[in-house]
Design a protein around this motif. Structure first.
Motif, PDB file in Angstrom:
ATOM      1  N   ILE A   8       8.909  -8.188  -6.218  1.00 19.67           N
ATOM      2  CA  ILE A   8       8.581  -7.474  -4.983  1.00 19.67           C
ATOM      3  C   ILE A   8       7.359  -6.588  -5.184  1.00 19.67           C
ATOM      4  O   ILE A   8       6.425  -6.593  -4.373  1.00 19.67           O
ATOM      5  CB  ILE A   8       9.798  -6.675  -4.476  1.00 19.67           C
ATOM      6  CG1 ILE A   8      10.866  -7.646  -3.959  1.00 19.67           C
ATOM      7  CG2 ILE A   8       9.385  -5.671  -3.404  1.00 19.67           C
ATOM      8  CD1 ILE A   8      12.218  -7.026  -3.720  1.00 19.67           C
ATOM      9  N   ALA A   9       7.329  -5.831  -6.271  1.00 21.97           N
ATOM     10  CA  ALA A   9       6.177  -4.967  -6.540  1.00 21.97           C
ATOM     11  C   ALA A   9       4.907  -5.798  -6.745  1.00 21.97           C
ATOM     12  O   ALA A   9       3.841  -5.451  -6.226  1.00 21.97           O
ATOM     13  CB  ALA A   9       6.453  -4.096  -7.755  1.00 21.97           C
ATOM     14  N   ALA A  10       5.023  -6.911  -7.466  1.00 22.96           N
ATOM     15  CA  ALA A  10       3.859  -7.767  -7.687  1.00 22.96           C
ATOM     16  C   ALA A  10       3.374  -8.385  -6.376  1.00 22.96           C
ATOM     17  O   ALA A  10       2.164  -8.561  -6.166  1.00 22.96           O
ATOM     18  CB  ALA A  10       4.200  -8.863  -8.696  1.00 22.96           C
ATOM     19  N   SER A  11       4.297  -8.699  -5.481  1.00 27.09           N
ATOM     20  CA  SER A  11       3.913  -9.254  -4.176  1.00 27.09           C
ATOM     21  C   SER A  11       3.128  -8.247  -3.352  1.00 27.09           C
ATOM     22  O   SER A  11       2.175  -8.603  -2.650  1.00 27.09           O
ATOM     23  CB  SER A  11       5.161  -9.694  -3.400  1.00 27.09           C
ATOM     24  OG  SER A  11       5.815 -10.735  -4.072  1.00 27.09           O
ATOM     25  N   ILE A  12       3.496  -6.981  -3.441  1.00 28.12           N
ATOM     26  CA  ILE A  12       2.759  -5.937  -2.731  1.00 28.12           C
ATOM     27  C   ILE A  12       1.353  -5.802  -3.332  1.00 28.12           C
ATOM     28  O   ILE A  12       0.369  -5.648  -2.604  1.00 28.12           O
ATOM     29  CB  ILE A  12       3.528  -4.600  -2.766  1.00 28.12           C
ATOM     30  CG1 ILE A  12       4.873  -4.728  -2.038  1.00 28.12           C
ATOM     31  CG2 ILE A  12       2.689  -3.468  -2.185  1.00 28.12           C
ATOM     32  CD1 ILE A  12       4.779  -5.143  -0.582  1.00 28.12           C
ATOM     33  N   LEU A  13       1.252  -5.888  -4.654  1.00 29.09           N
ATOM     34  CA  LEU A  13      -0.079  -5.876  -5.286  1.00 29.09           C
ATOM     35  C   LEU A  13      -0.907  -7.080  -4.852  1.00 29.09           C
ATOM     36  O   LEU A  13      -2.112  -6.971  -4.615  1.00 29.09           O
ATOM     37  CB  LEU A  13       0.060  -5.852  -6.805  1.00 29.09           C
ATOM     38  CG  LEU A  13       0.340  -4.503  -7.423  1.00 29.09           C
ATOM     39  CD1 LEU A  13       0.623  -4.645  -8.917  1.00 29.09           C
ATOM     40  CD2 LEU A  13      -0.828  -3.558  -7.202  1.00 29.09           C
ATOM     41  N   TRP A  14      -0.279  -8.243  -4.773  1.00 28.19           N
ATOM     42  CA  TRP A  14      -0.967  -9.459  -4.317  1.00 28.19           C
ATOM     43  C   TRP A  14      -1.498  -9.259  -2.898  1.00 28.19           C
ATOM     44  O   TRP A  14      -2.631  -9.627  -2.585  1.00 28.19           O
ATOM     45  CB  TRP A  14      -0.013 -10.645  -4.368  1.00 28.19           C
ATOM     46  CG  TRP A  14      -0.632 -11.953  -4.004  1.00 28.19           C
ATOM     47  CD1 TRP A  14      -0.811 -12.462  -2.754  1.00 28.19           C
ATOM     48  CD2 TRP A  14      -1.160 -12.917  -4.901  1.00 28.19           C
ATOM     49  NE1 TRP A  14      -1.406 -13.679  -2.811  1.00 28.19           N
ATOM     50  CE2 TRP A  14      -1.629 -13.987  -4.125  1.00 28.19           C
ATOM     51  CE3 TRP A  14      -1.270 -12.992  -6.293  1.00 28.19           C
ATOM     52  CZ2 TRP A  14      -2.219 -15.127  -4.696  1.00 28.19           C
ATOM     53  CZ3 TRP A  14      -1.845 -14.126  -6.850  1.00 28.19           C
ATOM     54  CH2 TRP A  14      -2.316 -15.174  -6.055  1.00 28.19           C
ATOM     55  N   LEU A  15      -0.665  -8.706  -2.045  1.00 28.39           N
ATOM     56  CA  LEU A  15      -1.054  -8.406  -0.671  1.00 28.39           C
ATOM     57  C   LEU A  15      -2.351  -7.600  -0.656  1.00 28.39           C
ATOM     58  O   LEU A  15      -3.276  -7.889   0.109  1.00 28.39           O
ATOM     59  CB  LEU A  15       0.072  -7.626   0.022  1.00 28.39           C
ATOM     60  CG  LEU A  15      -0.205  -7.030   1.394  1.00 28.39           C
ATOM     61  CD1 LEU A  15      -0.237  -8.136   2.438  1.00 28.39           C
ATOM     62  CD2 LEU A  15       0.874  -6.006   1.730  1.00 28.39           C
ATOM     63  N   ASP A  66       1.243  -0.443   3.321  1.00 29.01           N
ATOM     64  CA  ASP A  66       1.523   0.841   3.975  1.00 29.01           C
ATOM     65  C   ASP A  66       2.543   1.610   3.142  1.00 29.01           C
ATOM     66  O   ASP A  66       3.017   1.136   2.113  1.00 29.01           O
ATOM     67  CB  ASP A  66       1.970   0.650   5.427  1.00 29.01           C
ATOM     68  CG  ASP A  66       3.273  -0.117   5.577  1.00 29.01           C
ATOM     69  OD1 ASP A  66       4.114  -0.102   4.646  1.00 29.01           O
ATOM     70  OD2 ASP A  66       3.466  -0.723   6.642  1.00 29.01           O
ATOM     71  N   ARG A  67       2.869   2.804   3.593  1.00 23.66           N
ATOM     72  CA  ARG A  67       3.775   3.645   2.804  1.00 23.66           C
ATOM     73  C   ARG A  67       5.139   3.014   2.637  1.00 23.66           C
ATOM     74  O   ARG A  67       5.803   3.207   1.619  1.00 23.66           O
ATOM     75  CB  ARG A  67       3.885   5.038   3.392  1.00 23.66           C
ATOM     76  CG  ARG A  67       4.583   5.068   4.722  1.00 23.66           C
ATOM     77  CD  ARG A  67       4.736   6.479   5.233  1.00 23.66           C
ATOM     78  NE  ARG A  67       5.104   6.393   6.633  1.00 23.66           N
ATOM     79  CZ  ARG A  67       4.775   7.272   7.528  1.00 23.66           C
ATOM     80  NH1 ARG A  67       4.075   8.314   7.204  1.00 23.66           N
ATOM     81  NH2 ARG A  67       5.148   7.124   8.768  1.00 23.66           N
ATOM     82  N   TRP A  68       5.578   2.235   3.616  1.00 23.39           N
ATOM     83  CA  TRP A  68       6.900   1.608   3.518  1.00 23.39           C
ATOM     84  C   TRP A  68       6.890   0.486   2.494  1.00 23.39           C
ATOM     85  O   TRP A  68       7.890   0.270   1.796  1.00 23.39           O
ATOM     86  CB  TRP A  68       7.366   1.127   4.891  1.00 23.39           C
ATOM     87  CG  TRP A  68       7.453   2.288   5.825  1.00 23.39           C
ATOM     88  CD1 TRP A  68       6.665   2.537   6.912  1.00 23.39           C
ATOM     89  CD2 TRP A  68       8.335   3.411   5.716  1.00 23.39           C
ATOM     90  NE1 TRP A  68       7.003   3.726   7.488  1.00 23.39           N
ATOM     91  CE2 TRP A  68       8.026   4.294   6.769  1.00 23.39           C
ATOM     92  CE3 TRP A  68       9.343   3.765   4.836  1.00 23.39           C
ATOM     93  CZ2 TRP A  68       8.700   5.496   6.973  1.00 23.39           C
ATOM     94  CZ3 TRP A  68      10.020   4.963   5.032  1.00 23.39           C
ATOM     95  CH2 TRP A  68       9.693   5.800   6.083  1.00 23.39           C
ATOM     96  N   ASP A  69       5.768  -0.228   2.397  1.00 22.78           N
ATOM     97  CA  ASP A  69       5.622  -1.225   1.333  1.00 22.78           C
ATOM     98  C   ASP A  69       5.755  -0.547  -0.031  1.00 22.78           C
ATOM     99  O   ASP A  69       6.472  -1.028  -0.916  1.00 22.78           O
ATOM    100  CB  ASP A  69       4.254  -1.908   1.399  1.00 22.78           C
ATOM    101  CG  ASP A  69       4.054  -2.761   2.634  1.00 22.78           C
ATOM    102  OD1 ASP A  69       5.029  -3.379   3.105  1.00 22.78           O
ATOM    103  OD2 ASP A  69       2.906  -2.822   3.125  1.00 22.78           O
ATOM    104  N   LEU A  70       5.056   0.562  -0.193  1.00 21.47           N
ATOM    105  CA  LEU A  70       5.039   1.268  -1.478  1.00 21.47           C
ATOM    106  C   LEU A  70       6.384   1.896  -1.809  1.00 21.47           C
ATOM    107  O   LEU A  70       6.857   1.800  -2.952  1.00 21.47           O
ATOM    108  CB  LEU A  70       3.933   2.323  -1.476  1.00 21.47           C
ATOM    109  CG  LEU A  70       2.517   1.767  -1.296  1.00 21.47           C
ATOM    110  CD1 LEU A  70       1.510   2.892  -1.191  1.00 21.47           C
ATOM    111  CD2 LEU A  70       2.171   0.790  -2.405  1.00 21.47           C
TER     112      LEU A  70
END
Length: 109
Positions: free
Chosen positions: A69-76, A85-89
Motif C-alpha cells: 500500500i505504501a509503495a503504491s502511494i509512492l508509485w502514484l 493527499d493527506r488521506w493517502d499518507l
C-alpha cells in the motif's frame, strides 16, 4: 531485518510495475509488448516474496500488504505524477504500522 524490508520493497516494486504494465495495455490501449515485461516483473515479485524471513506464508503476505500500500502511494506520486493527499499518507502510515506489528511484534513460541 534489513534483508526482510529489502525483499518486501523489491517485491512491491516488481508487483506494482508488473500490474502497471497490464494496466497500460488494457486500460491505456498501448502495445501488447507491455505484457512481456509485466509477466517477468510479476514472476520476480513472487520470487522475492518467498525470500522474506518468515516461518509462515500467511504472516509474510499479511505484512507485505502494508508495504504494498505504501509503495503504491509512492508509485502514484513518482510514476503517475499525482500528489498523494493527506488521506493517502495517513492510510499508508497506518498500514506500515500494521505491517511492523505483524513482522516484529513479540511472539510466544
Amino acid at each position: 531485518m534489513i534483508g526482510t524490508v529489502a525483499f518486501y520493497v523489491g517485491a512491491a516494486v516488481a508487483e506494482i510495475a508488473g500490474c502497471f504494465a497490464f494496466w497500460v495495455y488494457f486500460r491505456l490501449g498501448k502495445s501488447v509488448f507491455w505484457l512481456a515485461p509485466g509477466l517477468v516483473s510479476l514472476v520476480l515479485f513472487a520470487y522475492l516474496l518467498t525470500r522474506v524471513d518468515s516461518d509462515f506464508a500467511g504472516r509474510a503476505y499479511a505484512a507485505y500488504g502494508g508495504i504494498y500500500i505504501a509503495a503504491s502511494i509512492l508509485w502514484l506520486w513518482l510514476v503517475e505524477n499525482r500528489t498523494p493527499d493527506r488521506w493517502d499518507l495517513v492510510g499508508a502510515a497506518i498500514c506500515l504500522l500494521g505491517a511492523a506489528i505483524i513482522l516484529w511484534g513479540p511472539r510466544g513460541t
